[in-house]
Scaffold this motif. Sequence first.
Motif, PDB file in Angstrom:
ATOM      1  N   GLY A  94       0.821  -1.220   0.000  1.00  0.00           N
ATOM      2  CA  GLY A  94       0.000   0.000   0.000  1.00  0.00           C
ATOM      3  C   GLY A  94       0.847   1.258   0.000  1.00  0.00           C
ATOM      4  N   TRP A  95       1.895   1.255   0.826  1.00  0.00           N
ATOM      5  CA  TRP A  95       2.773   2.430   0.864  1.00  0.00           C
ATOM      6  C   TRP A  95       3.577   2.572  -0.421  1.00  0.00           C
ATOM      7  N   ALA A 112       2.610   1.756  -3.364  1.00  0.00           N
ATOM      8  CA  ALA A 112       1.682   2.354  -4.331  1.00  0.00           C
ATOM      9  C   ALA A 112       1.503   3.845  -4.041  1.00  0.00           C
ATOM     10  N   GLY A 113       1.455   4.208  -2.767  1.00  0.00           N
ATOM     11  CA  GLY A 113       1.338   5.615  -2.397  1.00  0.00           C
ATOM     12  C   GLY A 113       2.557   6.420  -2.816  1.00  0.00           C
ATOM     13  N   HIS A 114       3.755   5.830  -2.633  1.00  0.00           N
ATOM     14  CA  HIS A 114       4.982   6.513  -3.070  1.00  0.00           C
ATOM     15  C   HIS A 114       4.947   6.741  -4.581  1.00  0.00           C
ATOM     16  N   LEU A 164       2.324   6.896  -6.520  1.00  0.00           N
ATOM     17  CA  LEU A 164       1.285   7.875  -6.834  1.00  0.00           C
ATOM     18  C   LEU A 164       1.775   9.293  -6.555  1.00  0.00           C
ATOM     19  N   MET A 165       2.513   9.476  -5.476  1.00  0.00           N
ATOM     20  CA  MET A 165       3.043  10.807  -5.148  1.00  0.00           C
ATOM     21  C   MET A 165       4.043  11.263  -6.210  1.00  0.00           C
ATOM     22  N   SER A 204       1.635  18.322  -2.883  1.00  0.00           N
ATOM     23  CA  SER A 204       1.640  16.862  -2.875  1.00  0.00           C
ATOM     24  C   SER A 204       2.803  16.322  -2.053  1.00  0.00           C
ATOM     25  N   TRP A 245       2.555  14.178   1.462  1.00  0.00           N
ATOM     26  CA  TRP A 245       3.230  12.878   1.546  1.00  0.00           C
ATOM     27  C   TRP A 245       4.153  12.819   2.751  1.00  0.00           C
ATOM     28  N   GLU A 299       2.069  12.419   5.925  1.00  0.00           N
ATOM     29  CA  GLU A 299       1.567  11.057   6.118  1.00  0.00           C
ATOM     30  C   GLU A 299       2.680  10.113   6.570  1.00  0.00           C
ATOM     31  N   THR A 301       2.673   8.139  10.185  1.00  0.00           N
ATOM     32  CA  THR A 301       2.804   6.686  10.245  1.00  0.00           C
ATOM     33  C   THR A 301       3.970   6.280  11.138  1.00  0.00           C
TER      34      THR A 301
END
Length: 136
Positions: free
Chosen positions: A8-9, A11-13, A15-16, A55, A59, A62, A66
């Motif tokens: 998940g992370w 994918a987040g990286h 996406l950022m 953005s 990031w 977040e 975390t």
Amino acid sequence: MRRLLTPGWLAGHALMVLAVVTCLALGWWQAGRAAEGNTLSWAYTFEWPLFAVFSILIWFREVRLTLRKGRADEPSPGVEPVDDRPRPVITRHVRSTTAEVDEEADPQLAAYNHYLAWLSEHPEARPGDYPAKEYR
């Protein structure tokens, strides 16, 4: 740090990075249009890079949250856990004012005042702990 390498992370990286590259590319495109004479594009030339910076800041926020969450699971020294979580001690100072209430004229107000008086006498209690069911 391993928490930031989960699927998940990752994918987040990605996406950022995609968002930042897209915003910078759109800013470059608007700069080209502005140079050709489109005056409105000058605003977008500076707006799209600001979106990229935004953005990146979100990031980083977040990631920090975390990483802090992992440290919050460990009890702090000197704080005794309650329900497996450390909680601060909160004290309430309540100033009591008494007013004459005609219980027969307004029984709902009298019941509410009784409830508030009970809460004031039991500062550690929660509203759900109130024993008198008929006053609820």
